[in-house]
Design a protein around this motif. Structure first.
Motif, PDB file in Angstrom:
ATOM      1  N   VAL A  12       0.861  -1.178   0.000  1.00 11.93           N
ATOM      2  CA  VAL A  12       0.000   0.000   0.000  1.00 11.93           C
ATOM      3  C   VAL A  12       0.899   1.231   0.000  1.00 11.93           C
ATOM      4  CG1 VAL A  12      -1.826   1.250   1.221  1.00 11.93           C
ATOM      5  CG2 VAL A  12      -1.780  -1.257   1.253  1.00 11.93           C
ATOM      6  N   VAL A  13       0.670   2.096  -0.983  1.00 11.87           N
ATOM      7  CA  VAL A  13       1.518   3.252  -1.249  1.00 11.87           C
ATOM      8  C   VAL A  13       0.780   4.529  -0.859  1.00 11.87           C
ATOM      9  CG1 VAL A  13       2.698   4.481  -3.107  1.00 11.87           C
ATOM     10  CG2 VAL A  13       2.581   1.993  -3.162  1.00 11.87           C
ATOM     11  N   PRO A  14       1.457   5.462  -0.154  1.00  4.47           N
ATOM     12  CA  PRO A  14       0.797   6.725   0.186  1.00  4.47           C
ATOM     13  C   PRO A  14       0.572   7.583  -1.057  1.00  4.47           C
ATOM     14  CG  PRO A  14       3.106   6.838   0.788  1.00  4.47           C
ATOM     15  CD  PRO A  14       2.837   5.423   0.322  1.00  4.47           C
ATOM     16  N   SER A  15      -0.355   8.514  -0.964  1.00  2.00           N
ATOM     17  CA  SER A  15      -0.694   9.332  -2.132  1.00  2.00           C
ATOM     18  C   SER A  15       0.512  10.092  -2.673  1.00  2.00           C
ATOM     19  CB  SER A  15      -1.841  10.294  -1.807  1.00  2.00           C
ATOM     20  OG  SER A  15      -1.491  11.115  -0.718  1.00  2.00           O
ATOM     21  N   LEU A  16       1.420  10.531  -1.825  1.00  2.00           N
ATOM     22  CA  LEU A  16       2.613  11.243  -2.303  1.00  2.00           C
ATOM     23  C   LEU A  16       3.478  10.365  -3.207  1.00  2.00           C
ATOM     24  CD1 LEU A  16       3.760  13.212   0.863  1.00  2.00           C
ATOM     25  CD2 LEU A  16       2.807  14.154  -1.250  1.00  2.00           C
ATOM     26  N   LEU A  17       3.545   9.088  -2.898  1.00  2.00           N
ATOM     27  CA  LEU A  17       4.348   8.179  -3.724  1.00  2.00           C
ATOM     28  C   LEU A  17       3.568   7.626  -4.905  1.00  2.00           C
ATOM     29  CD1 LEU A  17       6.406   6.174  -1.072  1.00  2.00           C
ATOM     30  CD2 LEU A  17       7.224   7.921  -2.651  1.00  2.00           C
ATOM     31  N   ALA A  18       2.250   7.687  -4.844  1.00  2.00           N
ATOM     32  CA  ALA A  18       1.441   7.166  -5.956  1.00  2.00           C
ATOM     33  C   ALA A  18       1.720   7.930  -7.247  1.00  2.00           C
ATOM     34  CB  ALA A  18      -0.040   7.232  -5.607  1.00  2.00           C
ATOM     35  N   LYS A  19       2.221   9.141  -7.128  1.00  2.00           N
ATOM     36  CA  LYS A  19       2.560   9.932  -8.315  1.00  2.00           C
ATOM     37  C   LYS A  19       3.655   9.261  -9.138  1.00  2.00           C
ATOM     38  CE  LYS A  19       1.184  14.120  -6.035  1.00  2.00           C
ATOM     39  NZ  LYS A  19       1.575  15.329  -5.341  1.00  2.00           N
ATOM     40  N   VAL A  20       4.473   8.421  -8.506  1.00  2.00           N
ATOM     41  CA  VAL A  20       5.560   7.747  -9.231  1.00  2.00           C
ATOM     42  C   VAL A  20       5.270   6.260  -9.458  1.00  2.00           C
ATOM     43  CG1 VAL A  20       7.323   9.405  -8.538  1.00  2.00           C
ATOM     44  CG2 VAL A  20       6.910   7.388  -7.113  1.00  2.00           C
ATOM     45  N   THR A  21       4.039   5.832  -9.142  1.00  2.00           N
ATOM     46  CA  THR A  21       3.627   4.452  -9.411  1.00  2.00           C
ATOM     47  C   THR A  21       2.438   4.425 -10.362  1.00  2.00           C
ATOM     48  OG1 THR A  21       2.172   4.376  -7.477  1.00  2.00           O
ATOM     49  CG2 THR A  21       4.441   3.586  -7.168  1.00  2.00           C
ATOM     50  N   GLY A  22       2.333   5.458 -11.174  1.00  2.00           N
ATOM     51  CA  GLY A  22       1.209   5.516 -12.109  1.00  2.00           C
ATOM     52  C   GLY A  22      -0.115   5.717 -11.411  1.00  2.00           C
ATOM     53  N   ALA A  46      12.501  -2.268  -9.827  1.00  2.00           N
ATOM     54  CA  ALA A  46      12.658  -2.604 -11.246  1.00  2.00           C
ATOM     55  C   ALA A  46      11.562  -1.939 -12.084  1.00  2.00           C
ATOM     56  CB  ALA A  46      12.627  -4.116 -11.433  1.00  2.00           C
ATOM     57  N   ASP A  47      10.348  -1.871 -11.540  1.00  2.00           N
ATOM     58  CA  ASP A  47       9.224  -1.276 -12.264  1.00  2.00           C
ATOM     59  C   ASP A  47       9.086   0.225 -12.030  1.00  2.00           C
ATOM     60  OD1 ASP A  47       8.470  -3.725 -13.349  1.00  2.00           O
ATOM     61  OD2 ASP A  47       7.153  -4.194 -11.650  1.00  2.00           O
ATOM     62  N   PHE A  48       9.523   0.687 -10.860  1.00  2.00           N
ATOM     63  CA  PHE A  48       9.327   2.092 -10.472  1.00  2.00           C
ATOM     64  C   PHE A  48      10.617   2.656  -9.865  1.00  2.00           C
ATOM     65  CE2 PHE A  48       5.290  -0.237  -9.740  1.00  2.00           C
ATOM     66  CZ  PHE A  48       4.506   0.357 -10.713  1.00  2.00           C
ATOM     67  N   PRO A  49      11.614   2.972 -10.688  1.00  2.00           N
ATOM     68  CA  PRO A  49      12.896   3.449 -10.161  1.00  2.00           C
ATOM     69  C   PRO A  49      12.800   4.736  -9.338  1.00  2.00           C
ATOM     70  CG  PRO A  49      12.879   3.515 -12.575  1.00  2.00           C
ATOM     71  CD  PRO A  49      11.620   2.855 -12.138  1.00  2.00           C
ATOM     72  N   VAL A  50      11.920   5.645  -9.695  1.00  2.00           N
ATOM     73  CA  VAL A  50      11.781   6.877  -8.913  1.00  2.00           C
ATOM     74  C   VAL A  50      11.192   6.554  -7.537  1.00  2.00           C
ATOM     75  CG1 VAL A  50      10.676   9.153  -8.795  1.00  2.00           C
ATOM     76  CG2 VAL A  50      11.615   8.326 -10.960  1.00  2.00           C
ATOM     77  N   ARG A  54      12.820   7.307  -3.699  1.00  2.00           N
ATOM     78  CA  ARG A  54      12.101   8.020  -2.642  1.00  2.00           C
ATOM     79  C   ARG A  54      11.996   7.181  -1.363  1.00  2.00           C
ATOM     80  NH1 ARG A  54       8.207  11.421  -5.852  1.00  2.00           N
ATOM     81  NH2 ARG A  54       9.690  12.685  -7.037  1.00  2.00           N
ATOM     82  N   VAL A  55      12.067   5.862  -1.503  1.00  2.00           N
ATOM     83  CA  VAL A  55      11.928   4.970  -0.347  1.00  2.00           C
ATOM     84  C   VAL A  55      13.285   4.568   0.225  1.00  2.00           C
ATOM     85  CG1 VAL A  55      11.097   2.693   0.392  1.00  2.00           C
ATOM     86  CG2 VAL A  55       9.687   4.113  -1.115  1.00  2.00           C
ATOM     87  N   ARG A  56      14.281   4.365  -0.651  1.00  2.00           N
ATOM     88  CA  ARG A  56      15.602   3.919  -0.195  1.00  2.00           C
ATOM     89  C   ARG A  56      16.681   4.893  -0.652  1.00  2.00           C
ATOM     90  NH1 ARG A  56      15.778  -2.475  -1.575  1.00  2.00           N
ATOM     91  NH2 ARG A  56      15.382  -1.741  -3.680  1.00  2.00           N
ATOM     92  N   ASN A  57      17.762   4.949   0.108  1.00  2.00           N
ATOM     93  CA  ASN A  57      18.864   5.828  -0.277  1.00  2.00           C
ATOM     94  C   ASN A  57      19.788   5.110  -1.260  1.00  2.00           C
ATOM     95  OD1 ASN A  57      20.630   4.191   1.225  1.00  2.00           O
ATOM     96  ND2 ASN A  57      20.578   5.533   2.997  1.00  2.00           N
TER      97      ASN A  57
END
Length: 100
Positions: A12-22, A46-50, A54-57
């Protein structure tokens, strides 16, 4: 017959990150058996590099302001990125937002 949810982990992805998961707020990651949080994040990277950046350094560690919960329990109180996630479980990502 085994259901789809039993062969995947739901992230489950927060709305801020949903912008980079389509704009997808729920992502299904294949899991025929237990997989570590790190492996699940690798699949998503692999599918969502951005999303990954945002999640890992750059070393692959989960960023300080990103919290992950496995079925409601903070993975930091479990085994961190090595925490095993079984098919059918839910991994919730919460990204802290600063401001004032």
């Amino acid at each position: 017959m085994v259901g789809v949810a039993e062969k995947t982990v739901t992230v489950v992805v927060p709305s801020l990150l949903a912008k980079v998961t389509g704009e997808r707020r729920e992502l299904s990651v294949p899991a025929s058996g237990p997989r570590s949080v790190a492996e699940i994040l690798d699949d998503l990277a692999a599918d969502f590099p951005v999303f990954n950046r945002r999640v890992r350094n750059e070393t692959g560690a989960i960023r300080r302001y990103v919290n992950l919960y496995l079925d409601g329990e903070d993975i930091r109180t479990l085994q961190g990125p090595a925490t095993l996630v079984a098919p059918g479980q839910e991994l919730l990502i919460i990204q802290s937002v600063a401001g004032g």
